[in-house]
Every structure is written in C-alpha cells, then in structure tokens.
Design a protein around this motif. Structure first.
Motif, mmCIF file in Angstrom:
data_model
loop_
_atom_site.group_PDB
_atom_site.id
_atom_site.type_symbol
_atom_site.label_atom_id
_atom_site.label_comp_id
_atom_site.label_asym_id
_atom_site.label_seq_id
_atom_site.Cartn_x
_atom_site.Cartn_y
_atom_site.Cartn_z
ATOM 1 N N LEU A 155 27.464 -18.045 66.384
ATOM 2 C CA LEU A 155 26.388 -17.679 65.523
ATOM 3 C C LEU A 155 26.706 -18.168 63.989
ATOM 4 N N LYS A 156 27.828 -18.473 63.747
ATOM 5 C CA LYS A 156 28.161 -19.281 62.317
ATOM 6 C C LYS A 156 27.799 -20.823 62.301
ATOM 7 N N ALA A 157 27.397 -21.167 63.578
ATOM 8 C CA ALA A 157 26.828 -22.492 63.489
ATOM 9 C C ALA A 157 25.495 -22.931 62.890
ATOM 10 N N PHE A 158 24.721 -21.873 62.969
ATOM 11 C CA PHE A 158 23.300 -21.901 62.235
ATOM 12 C C PHE A 158 23.275 -21.864 60.615
ATOM 13 N N ASP A 159 22.590 -22.849 60.282
ATOM 14 C CA ASP A 159 22.413 -22.981 58.662
ATOM 15 C C ASP A 159 21.177 -22.350 58.492
ATOM 16 N N CYS A 160 21.342 -21.015 58.042
ATOM 17 C CA CYS A 160 20.005 -20.280 57.752
ATOM 18 C C CYS A 160 19.183 -20.271 56.592
ATOM 19 N N SER A 161 19.632 -21.756 55.772
ATOM 20 C CA SER A 161 18.782 -21.998 54.451
ATOM 21 C C SER A 161 17.750 -22.804 54.727
ATOM 22 N N ASN A 162 17.346 -23.066 55.820
ATOM 23 C CA ASN A 162 15.796 -23.655 56.190
ATOM 24 C C ASN A 162 15.175 -23.002 57.647
ATOM 25 N N TYR A 169 18.150 -19.051 64.910
ATOM 26 C CA TYR A 169 19.212 -17.989 64.586
ATOM 27 C C TYR A 169 18.454 -16.696 65.148
ATOM 28 N N ALA A 170 17.293 -16.402 64.969
ATOM 29 C CA ALA A 170 16.516 -15.353 65.593
ATOM 30 C C ALA A 170 16.416 -15.377 67.125
ATOM 31 N N ILE A 171 16.186 -16.491 67.449
ATOM 32 C CA ILE A 171 16.067 -16.909 69.038
ATOM 33 C C ILE A 171 17.534 -16.256 69.698
ATOM 34 N N ALA A 172 18.562 -17.058 69.035
ATOM 35 C CA ALA A 172 19.719 -16.638 69.630
ATOM 36 C C ALA A 172 20.285 -15.245 69.663
ATOM 37 N N ARG A 173 19.811 -14.671 68.710
ATOM 38 C CA ARG A 173 19.998 -13.184 68.444
ATOM 39 C C ARG A 173 19.414 -12.646 69.623
ATOM 40 N N CYS A 174 18.188 -12.886 69.740
ATOM 41 C CA CYS A 174 17.424 -12.403 70.998
ATOM 42 C C CYS A 174 17.919 -12.571 72.360
ATOM 43 N N LEU A 175 18.510 -13.640 72.444
ATOM 44 C CA LEU A 175 19.061 -13.888 73.774
ATOM 45 C C LEU A 175 20.608 -12.959 73.917
ATOM 46 N N LEU A 176 21.353 -13.067 72.937
ATOM 47 C CA LEU A 176 22.547 -12.322 72.704
ATOM 48 C C LEU A 176 22.375 -10.785 72.816
ATOM 49 N N ASP A 177 21.581 -10.122 72.007
ATOM 50 C CA ASP A 177 21.436 -8.740 71.769
ATOM 51 C C ASP A 177 20.730 -8.303 73.012
ATOM 52 N N GLY A 179 19.779 -9.917 76.072
ATOM 53 C CA GLY A 179 19.806 -10.342 77.209
ATOM 54 C C GLY A 179 18.527 -11.139 77.947
ATOM 55 N N LEU A 180 18.032 -11.629 77.065
ATOM 56 C CA LEU A 180 16.548 -12.202 77.559
ATOM 57 C C LEU A 180 16.874 -13.527 78.444
ATOM 58 N N ARG A 181 16.030 -13.916 79.044
ATOM 59 C CA ARG A 181 16.157 -15.370 79.595
ATOM 60 C C ARG A 181 15.374 -16.300 78.848
ATOM 61 N N GLY A 182 15.623 -17.539 78.878
ATOM 62 C CA GLY A 182 14.987 -18.402 77.891
ATOM 63 C C GLY A 182 13.607 -18.632 78.040
ATOM 64 N N ASP A 183 12.960 -18.288 79.132
ATOM 65 C CA ASP A 183 11.401 -18.285 79.216
ATOM 66 C C ASP A 183 10.853 -17.205 78.378
ATOM 67 N N GLU A 184 11.533 -16.143 78.692
ATOM 68 C CA GLU A 184 11.090 -14.984 78.030
ATOM 69 C C GLU A 184 11.172 -14.832 76.630
ATOM 70 N N VAL A 185 12.038 -15.629 75.866
ATOM 71 C CA VAL A 185 12.085 -15.843 74.559
ATOM 72 C C VAL A 185 11.193 -16.855 73.940
ATOM 73 N N GLN A 212 8.660 -2.854 77.701
ATOM 74 C CA GLN A 212 9.065 -2.651 76.114
ATOM 75 C C GLN A 212 10.353 -2.531 76.062
ATOM 76 N N LEU A 213 11.335 -3.044 75.015
ATOM 77 C CA LEU A 213 12.711 -3.136 75.034
ATOM 78 C C LEU A 213 13.224 -2.616 73.561
ATOM 79 N N PRO A 214 13.885 -1.643 73.408
ATOM 80 C CA PRO A 214 14.485 -1.300 72.017
ATOM 81 C C PRO A 214 14.867 -2.685 71.337
ATOM 82 N N LEU A 215 14.768 -2.482 69.986
ATOM 83 C CA LEU A 215 14.896 -3.844 69.442
ATOM 84 C C LEU A 215 16.441 -3.720 68.350
ATOM 85 N N PRO A 216 17.203 -4.246 68.761
ATOM 86 C CA PRO A 216 18.673 -3.774 68.216
ATOM 87 C C PRO A 216 18.475 -4.519 66.706
ATOM 88 N N VAL A 217 19.318 -3.747 65.776
ATOM 89 C CA VAL A 217 19.129 -4.035 64.312
ATOM 90 C C VAL A 217 19.595 -5.548 64.165
#
Length: 229
Positions: A155-162, A169-177, A179-185, A212-217
C-alpha cells in the motif's frame, strides 16, 4: 560361525563378483577417441560405484559427451584449463532448445561428471558451482496470504500525489478490503457507490447477479479521495 556357513557366504560373494565382472565393459583399444574412452570410464563409475539406472547412465553420458565435444573436440581431456566462462557458454546453447526439466537434468549430469573427475584428483569445485540451479515451477506454490508487513509495503508503494496513483490505490483497497476479483473491480464506476447507505454495488460477478456489499471505511476513503479530484 561354522565352516559350512562361511563357505556359503564365500560362494555368494564370488557369485556377486563374477556378475559384476560379466557386466564390465571390455577394455577399449588405443585407437578410440578420447571422448569415447572418457565416457566409458564415466559410465563404469556411474554403474559400479553410484549404482544409477541404465537409462540415467545413458542420459548422463550423452550430456557429458556433448560438453566434452564442445570444449575439447579431439584434444586430450584435461579439465584444469576449462573455465567457468566455457561452462556458461555451453549452458547458454542449451537454454533455447531445452525445457526447464531437461535443462535441470543436463546440469545434474555435468555435476555428476565433475564429482567423478574430482575423485581422480581434478579441481572441479568452481566448475560445479558455475552450473545454474534450474527452478522447478511445477512444484512451486503461491503463498496463501500476504503478511501484514507485505500488505503495508504494498500500500505504501502508491504515490497518491497524482490522479493515476489515486485511482490505482482505490482499486487496490477494493481488492484487499472487499476481496473482489479483478474483473469485478474493472467494471466498477463512481455510480456503483451508495454513499448514503455505505454500500458498493457489484453488477458483474461470477454468479451473474447484482450484489450489494458494505463499503469498508478504508476503501470508501480511497474512492472519495479519487472522486474529489
């Protein structure tokens, strides 16, 4: 021990010796080329000292014969002038035409030959060390889960300044938090998020049903940062 039992044991040992002598190859004449003579010696070592199977014996002799022909031709076989660079060059000729399993077997054949020559007094440690260790990916397994430290580093590898990094980073959080598949994201849009109810709608899933899934913070905050650009 009785005299009778000693005689029986002696006869058994003699029968075993005669069997080994019968299996030994005939001595080659001096007109044989050096490589043939050397491979006969190596083959006898594999059979009578190492006890390898005939098929393995033949394969190792074939692999070693290719190396000797490449490096020496009809010249006398003295390994001391043989360099690591020559071994590397020979192995490089094998890589494009051999599968990993065959390449690994070939390197094992050369290691066996270098051990044989070491028994004869040659210094072959450097030559053996120069042979590559070929990976066997058929037996490799992926880790079941990343450790906390690995997740933090990811997660620290993303430079969120652009914008691009914020989106990734948002995609990575959806995958991690979630558990979505790549096609779903890949099919998510900003309209997929219900901010009032804190849910995320998955329209493309393996079950072909809208979910519909609950959206983690953390995932919601990452999407909000990207949306707020």
């Amino acid at each position: 021990m009785s005299l009778h039992s000693g005689t029986v044991n002696t006869r058994a040992a003699l029968r075993h010796l005669l069997k080994l002598l019968a299996q030994r190859r005939p001595v080659k004449s001096s007109t044989d080329d050096p490589i043939t003579t050397e491979l006969d010696r190596f083959g006898d070592y594999l059979q009578n000292i190492c006890g390898v199977a005939p098929q393995t014996n033949a394969r190792r002799c074939k692999d070693v014969g290719a190396l000797l022909a490449n490096c020496f031709g009809a010249e006398p076989l003295v390994l001391s002038p043989l360099s690591v660079a020559q071994i590397d060059a020979f192995v490089a000729t094998l890589i494009p035409r051999l599968r990993p399993a065959s390449l690994r077997a070939g390197c094992n054949s050369l290691r066996s030959y270098f051990r044989f020559r070491a028994l004869l007094g040659e210094s072959t440690d450097a030559l053996s060390a120069s042979l590559p260790r070929v990976a066997d990916w058929r037996h490799a397994t992926l880790p079941k889960a990343l450790s906390d430290a690995q997740l933090a580093a990811f997660l620290k590898a993303f430079d969120c300044s652009n914008p691009v990094e914020l989106r990734d980073y948002a995609i990575a959080r959806c995958l991690l938090d979630l558990g979505l598949r790549g096609d779903e994201v890949a099919h998510l849009t900003l309209q997929s998020v219900d901010w009032r109810n804190g849910t995320l709608t998955i329209g493309t899933s393996k079950s072909k049903r809208v979910q519909q899934l609950p959206l983690p913070v953390p995932a919601g905050e990452a999407i909000a940062r990207y949306q707020g650009l």
